[in-house]
Design an enzyme around this catalytic site. Structure first.
Site, PDB file in Angstrom:
ATOM      1  N   ALA A 146       0.591  -1.265   0.024  1.00 59.80           N
ATOM      2  CA  ALA A 146       0.087  -0.003   0.047  1.00 59.80           C
ATOM      3  C   ALA A 146       0.772   1.426   0.148  1.00 59.80           C
ATOM      4  O   ALA A 146       0.336   2.302   0.055  1.00 59.80           O
ATOM      5  CB  ALA A 146      -0.785   0.023   1.406  1.00 59.80           C
ATOM      6  N   ASN A 214       2.391  -2.426   8.176  1.00 59.27           N
ATOM      7  CA  ASN A 214       3.217  -3.324   7.631  1.00 59.27           C
ATOM      8  C   ASN A 214       3.949  -2.246   6.594  1.00 59.27           C
ATOM      9  O   ASN A 214       5.163  -2.648   6.014  1.00 59.27           O
ATOM     10  CB  ASN A 214       2.599  -4.401   6.769  1.00 59.27           C
ATOM     11  CG  ASN A 214       2.189  -5.515   7.636  1.00 59.27           C
ATOM     12  OD1 ASN A 214       3.012  -6.203   8.255  1.00 59.27           O
ATOM     13  ND2 ASN A 214       1.054  -6.008   7.710  1.00 59.27           N
ATOM     14  N   HIS A 244      -0.754   7.883   3.559  1.00 64.64           N
ATOM     15  CA  HIS A 244       0.708   7.712   3.638  1.00 64.64           C
ATOM     16  C   HIS A 244       1.509   8.983   3.116  1.00 64.64           C
ATOM     17  O   HIS A 244       1.373   9.005   1.902  1.00 64.64           O
ATOM     18  CB  HIS A 244       1.111   6.592   3.430  1.00 64.64           C
ATOM     19  CG  HIS A 244       0.297   5.319   3.940  1.00 64.64           C
ATOM     20  ND1 HIS A 244       0.391   5.081   5.391  1.00 64.64           N
ATOM     21  CD2 HIS A 244      -0.240   4.393   3.222  1.00 64.64           C
ATOM     22  CE1 HIS A 244      -0.538   3.949   5.290  1.00 64.64           C
ATOM     23  NE2 HIS A 244      -0.787   3.521   4.317  1.00 64.64           N
TER      24      HIS A 244
END
Length: 292
Positions: A146, A214, A244
């Site tokens: 991701a 992760n 993010h």
């Protein structure tokens, strides 16, 4: 004599090309360990067809439920226990709870095979897996998942990286159940504005948010390590997506990257995570590969 050698080399090369057409390389057998939001998407993509790869087996906690979820596939595959998975495949895609990583990875690595790890936070607590891969000629692959730009971070790490900082903002439901929240008596269910709930290293985040971060561990593995990669986590009730942002300062470049991930059926995981695994598998036998 030299001319005869040249002609013989040309004839040999021609025979090899003909043999390659007549006898194409056997497809890599792929197993999927875990059939949640990511595992199912990977299994479906393999069933639709990825050149050079074939779905051979699946492992899931609830076998009857897994068989039902796979019933629409064009080619039925067995659903087996983790212990029976390794003999059936050359590659395993780990899409299971982090605590199961050693049980999934160890047999494949001992067999010199490949393990695609999505619970990469668990690698920090199971560093012996890297040694096992080295000893037996296996490989651990951490896909981009991701995040964004791990190839750029890995390239910068060939020189000197001075700092890597990541800021993650998530919807409240995407952070529910994280051990760090309960251990520190942090309640976010009723917040009405963004709240910073964590500041620390990627290693600390992997322990406190094992189902959520992760991406931070993947970033640290590509760059300067879990102790030197710093992280902020924000709970934001106004968000619908996981956001993010990564900021890197290196001797080769200074760059920042951001991504907003649409959640999958599992709010802790973005849809693009499964797609990154599919893209990796498609690269394995592609005539053109883009990105390092």
């Amino acid at each position: 004599m030299a001319r005869d050698n040249v002609h013989e080399m040309k004839r040999t090369a021609q025979r090899e090309r003909v043999d390659a057409v007549r006898h194409p390389k056997a497809a890599l057998r792929v197993a999927v360990a875990g059939l949640g939001a990511i595992g199912l998407k990977v299994a479906e993509a393999l069933d639709r067809g990825i050149p050079g790869c074939m779905l051979e087996a699946v492992s899931a906690n609830d076998r009857s439920k897994a068989l039902e979820r796979l019933s629409h596939l064009g080619r039925p595959v067995p659903v087996v226990t983790l212990e029976k998975l390794e003999p059936l495949a050359d590659i395993v895609v780990e899409c299971a709870p982090a605590k199961l990583l050693p049980a999934i990875a160890e047999p494949f690595l001992r067999g010199g095979k490949t393990v695609i790890v999505l619970s990469c936070g668990a690698l920090l607590a199971n560093e012996h897996l890297v040694g096992l891969a080295r000893q037996h000629g296996g490989q651990i692959v951490v896909p981009t998942g991701a995040l964004i730009g791990l190839d750029a971070v890995a390239a910068a790490a060939e020189g000197e990286i001075r700092s890597v900082r990541m800021i993650t903002r998530k919807p409240v439901r995407g952070l529910a159940g994280a051990p760090y929240l309960s251990e520190n008596n942090i309640r976010i269910e009723d917040i009405t504005e963004p709240v910073r709930i964590f500041t620390g290293t990627a290693r600390e985040a992997a322990t406190g948010f094992p189902a959520n971060l992760n991406v931070a561990v993947a970033l640290s593995l590509a760059g300067i390590g879990a102790e030197k990669t710093t992280l902020e986590i924000w709970a934001d009730p106004s968000l619908e997506r996981n956001v993010h942002r990564v900021e890197v300062v290196a001797d080769s470049a200074t760059f920042s990257m951001s991504i907003e991930n649409v959640p999958s059926d599992n709010p802790r995981t973005g849809r693009i995570t499964a797609l990154s695994v599919i893209a990796y598998l498609r690269k394995l036998n592609a005539p053109l590969r883009v990105g390092s």
